[in-house]
Design an enzyme around this catalytic site. Structure first.
Site, PDB file in Angstrom:
ATOM      1  N   ASP A 105      33.608 -66.699-106.842  1.00  0.00           N
ATOM      2  CA  ASP A 105      34.728 -65.839-106.453  1.00  0.00           C
ATOM      3  C   ASP A 105      36.079 -66.543-106.513  1.00  0.00           C
ATOM      4  O   ASP A 105      37.025 -66.138-105.858  1.00  0.00           O
ATOM      5  CB  ASP A 105      34.498 -65.320-105.027  1.00  0.00           C
ATOM      6  CG  ASP A 105      34.173 -66.452-104.047  1.00  0.00           C
ATOM      7  OD1 ASP A 105      34.609 -67.601-104.285  1.00  0.00           O
ATOM      8  OD2 ASP A 105      33.487 -66.194-103.043  1.00  0.00           O
ATOM      9  N   GLU A 127      26.023 -65.530-108.916  1.00  0.00           N
ATOM     10  CA  GLU A 127      26.314 -65.387-107.482  1.00  0.00           C
ATOM     11  C   GLU A 127      27.030 -64.065-107.222  1.00  0.00           C
ATOM     12  O   GLU A 127      27.992 -63.961-106.477  1.00  0.00           O
ATOM     13  CB  GLU A 127      27.140 -66.573-106.964  1.00  0.00           C
ATOM     14  CG  GLU A 127      27.034 -66.780-105.456  1.00  0.00           C
ATOM     15  CD  GLU A 127      27.788 -68.010-104.986  1.00  0.00           C
ATOM     16  OE1 GLU A 127      27.165 -69.086-104.932  1.00  0.00           O
ATOM     17  OE2 GLU A 127      28.993 -67.915-104.683  1.00  0.00           O
ATOM     18  N   GLU A 141      39.193 -64.459-101.937  1.00  0.00           N
ATOM     19  CA  GLU A 141      37.896 -64.505-102.610  1.00  0.00           C
ATOM     20  C   GLU A 141      37.121 -63.196-102.540  1.00  0.00           C
ATOM     21  O   GLU A 141      36.412 -62.845-103.493  1.00  0.00           O
ATOM     22  CB  GLU A 141      37.054 -65.652-102.056  1.00  0.00           C
ATOM     23  CG  GLU A 141      37.530 -67.038-102.445  1.00  0.00           C
ATOM     24  CD  GLU A 141      38.636 -67.569-101.553  1.00  0.00           C
ATOM     25  OE1 GLU A 141      39.141 -68.680-101.833  1.00  0.00           O
ATOM     26  OE2 GLU A 141      39.022 -66.870-100.578  1.00  0.00           O
ATOM     27  N   HIS A 211      38.559 -76.089 -95.830  1.00  0.00           N
ATOM     28  CA  HIS A 211      39.544 -76.092 -96.904  1.00  0.00           C
ATOM     29  C   HIS A 211      39.977 -74.697 -97.324  1.00  0.00           C
ATOM     30  O   HIS A 211      40.935 -74.565 -98.090  1.00  0.00           O
ATOM     31  CB  HIS A 211      38.949 -76.777 -98.149  1.00  0.00           C
ATOM     32  CG  HIS A 211      37.874 -75.969 -98.805  1.00  0.00           C
ATOM     33  ND1 HIS A 211      36.590 -75.923 -98.328  1.00  0.00           N
ATOM     34  CD2 HIS A 211      37.912 -75.152 -99.895  1.00  0.00           C
ATOM     35  CE1 HIS A 211      35.866 -75.120 -99.094  1.00  0.00           C
ATOM     36  NE2 HIS A 211      36.640 -74.640-100.046  1.00  0.00           N
ATOM     37  N   ARG A 213      41.564 -71.117 -98.020  1.00  0.00           N
ATOM     38  CA  ARG A 213      42.978 -70.742 -97.952  1.00  0.00           C
ATOM     39  C   ARG A 213      43.304 -69.984 -96.671  1.00  0.00           C
ATOM     40  O   ARG A 213      44.381 -70.176 -96.081  1.00  0.00           O
ATOM     41  CB  ARG A 213      43.338 -69.902 -99.189  1.00  0.00           C
ATOM     42  CG  ARG A 213      44.814 -69.651 -99.375  1.00  0.00           C
ATOM     43  CD  ARG A 213      45.049 -68.887-100.672  1.00  0.00           C
ATOM     44  NE  ARG A 213      44.806 -69.722-101.835  1.00  0.00           N
ATOM     45  CZ  ARG A 213      45.759 -70.409-102.480  1.00  0.00           C
ATOM     46  NH1 ARG A 213      47.006 -70.362-102.043  1.00  0.00           N
ATOM     47  NH2 ARG A 213      45.460 -71.123-103.545  1.00  0.00           N
ATOM     48  N   HIS A 243      39.565 -82.247 -98.519  1.00  0.00           N
ATOM     49  CA  HIS A 243      39.962 -81.646 -99.786  1.00  0.00           C
ATOM     50  C   HIS A 243      41.316 -82.237-100.193  1.00  0.00           C
ATOM     51  O   HIS A 243      42.189 -82.448 -99.346  1.00  0.00           O
ATOM     52  CB  HIS A 243      40.072 -80.130 -99.625  1.00  0.00           C
ATOM     53  CG  HIS A 243      40.135 -79.371-100.908  1.00  0.00           C
ATOM     54  ND1 HIS A 243      41.276 -79.323-101.682  1.00  0.00           N
ATOM     55  CD2 HIS A 243      39.207 -78.632-101.565  1.00  0.00           C
ATOM     56  CE1 HIS A 243      41.050 -78.587-102.746  1.00  0.00           C
ATOM     57  NE2 HIS A 243      39.803 -78.155-102.714  1.00  0.00           N
TER      58      HIS A 243
END
Length: 378
Positions: A105, A127, A141, A211, A213, A243
């Site tokens: 995604d 997926e 996502e 990590h 967003r 990250h």
């Protein structure tokens, strides 16, 4: 873009990845596609996580046949989307694939699927079918995965629950339950990794990653505050591989650098990340991939998000969704650490995301699709 020889006859499959998790999950797929006669995979790196993907490729002994170069730094989502869409469209025009295969995604997956759709090239989605039911969580996502599934001709669902989402949205269509290719990669990696830090005798290792967003800013700082509070117990040590995005790395480093019993690390090879999960008493993470991997290793998980699109891990008793408040994270972690029987129950290895043969099933599904397509056009 790297120059490459025109592919041999057969089903030409452009296998695209841009982030570290995508690359890890696509490496078993590349190998499985190569093993099937008549399938001709062409690997393409978009550059979304250029350095991290290069490390993954080296770890798996692979290379990108098409490398679009690193993304321009400091750009927002609209500019990055436009950049990737244009760059991948060029790769598709050069490779002339019969199928474009994307995973998950990410922005790379979304832009690639859109470029393929606009070029009239069928899309395969590895997926497929994951849903949180909330376009804001995870953001962006959830929108990406819904959009990719809408454009996909082949939808490879990791679980029956994911397949059920797809059937409800699209009818039966080309939906194949395969398991998750992350488990394929995990089985390979667990043989070679090492724990990269020394934990004092008598202390338990807690592994932390964050990590996503939607957790940038205040949620990430609340997570860091919970880590500092847990470290104050004195009977645990916390390891946080950071990250490299400055929004994550700099914020966490400012808050936790120098805190006793907190180890801040750089990005790790996949095999060492797996070794850390195997050694950890508890994993605190907002990562989707780690929610899949940790249960297979017997590592209990606290999910640092408001909702998970992987409810199978919760149903299996291997994880709890605890959100991102300092108080909620701390309370959940303390409760587990103070209850050995409950922690042990969560630490039983379970495999809700497959048996390590997902890539074989994906390759077989593509081969069957290609054979039917060729027969129909004969």
């Amino acid at each position: 873009m790297n120059a490459f020889a025109p592919p041999l006859p057969g089903c030409r499959i452009l296998v695209v990845f841009g982030t570290r998790p995508e690359a890890i999950k696509m490496m078993p797929v590349l190998a499985a596609l190569r093993a099937r006669p008549g399938l001709r995979p062409i690997s393409c790196a978009t550059g979304q996580h250029a350095a991290l993907v290069a490390d993954v490729l080296a770890e798996f002994g692979e290379r990108a046949e098409i490398d679009l170069g690193a993304l321009p730094p400091g750009s927002g989502l609209p500019l990055l989307t436009g950049y990737l869409l244009t760059a991948v469209a060029g790769a598709i025009a050069a490779a002339r694939p019969d199928l474009v295969l994307v995973q998950g995604d990410t922005l790379s997956a979304f832009a690639t699927a859109l470029a393929a759709h606009q070029a009239g090239i069928p899309v395969g989605h590895v997926e497929a079918g994951l849903r949180s039911g909330d376009l804001a969580n995870p953001w962006p996502e959830e929108f990406h995965r819904v959009s990719i599934d809408a454009m996909a001709a082949l939808r490879f669902a990791p679980t029956e629950a994911a397949a059920a989402h797809l059937r409800a949205e699209y009818g039966r269509g080309q939906i194949l339950v395969t398991g998750n290719t992350g488990i394929d990669a995990l089985f390979r990696a667990r043989r070679t990794g090492v724990v990269p830090v020394a934990i004092a005798p008598g202390r338990r290792l807690l592994l932390v990653t964050a990590h996503r967003r939607e957790n940038w800013g205040a949620p990430l700082l609340r997570i860091a505050d919970a880590v500092a509070a847990l470290a104050a117990r004195g009977d645990v040590e916390l390891v946080w591989p950071l990250h490299p995005n400055p929004e994550v790395r700099d914020a966490v480093t400012r808050r936790l650098a120098g805190v006793p019993r907190v180890h801040l690390l750089g990005p790790l090879p996949h095999c060492d990340s797996v070794a850390l999960m195997r050694a950890a008493s508890l994993l605190l993470t907002d990562s989707g991939g780690m929610q899949e991997e940790a249960p297979a290793l017997g590592c209990p998980v606290l999910v640092l998000r408001e909702v998970t699109e992987r409810p199978e891990v919760v149903a299996a008793g291997a994880a709890e969704v605890v959100g991102t408040t300092t108080e909620g994270i701390l309370a959940a972690a303390q409760a587990l650490l103070e209850d050995p029987s409950r922690l042990a129950a969560m630490a039983r290895p379970v495999f809700p995301f497959g048996d390590g043969r997902a890539a074989e099933r994906i390759a077989a599904g593509i081969a069957a699709w290609w054979e039917a397509r060729c027969s129909a056009s004969a």
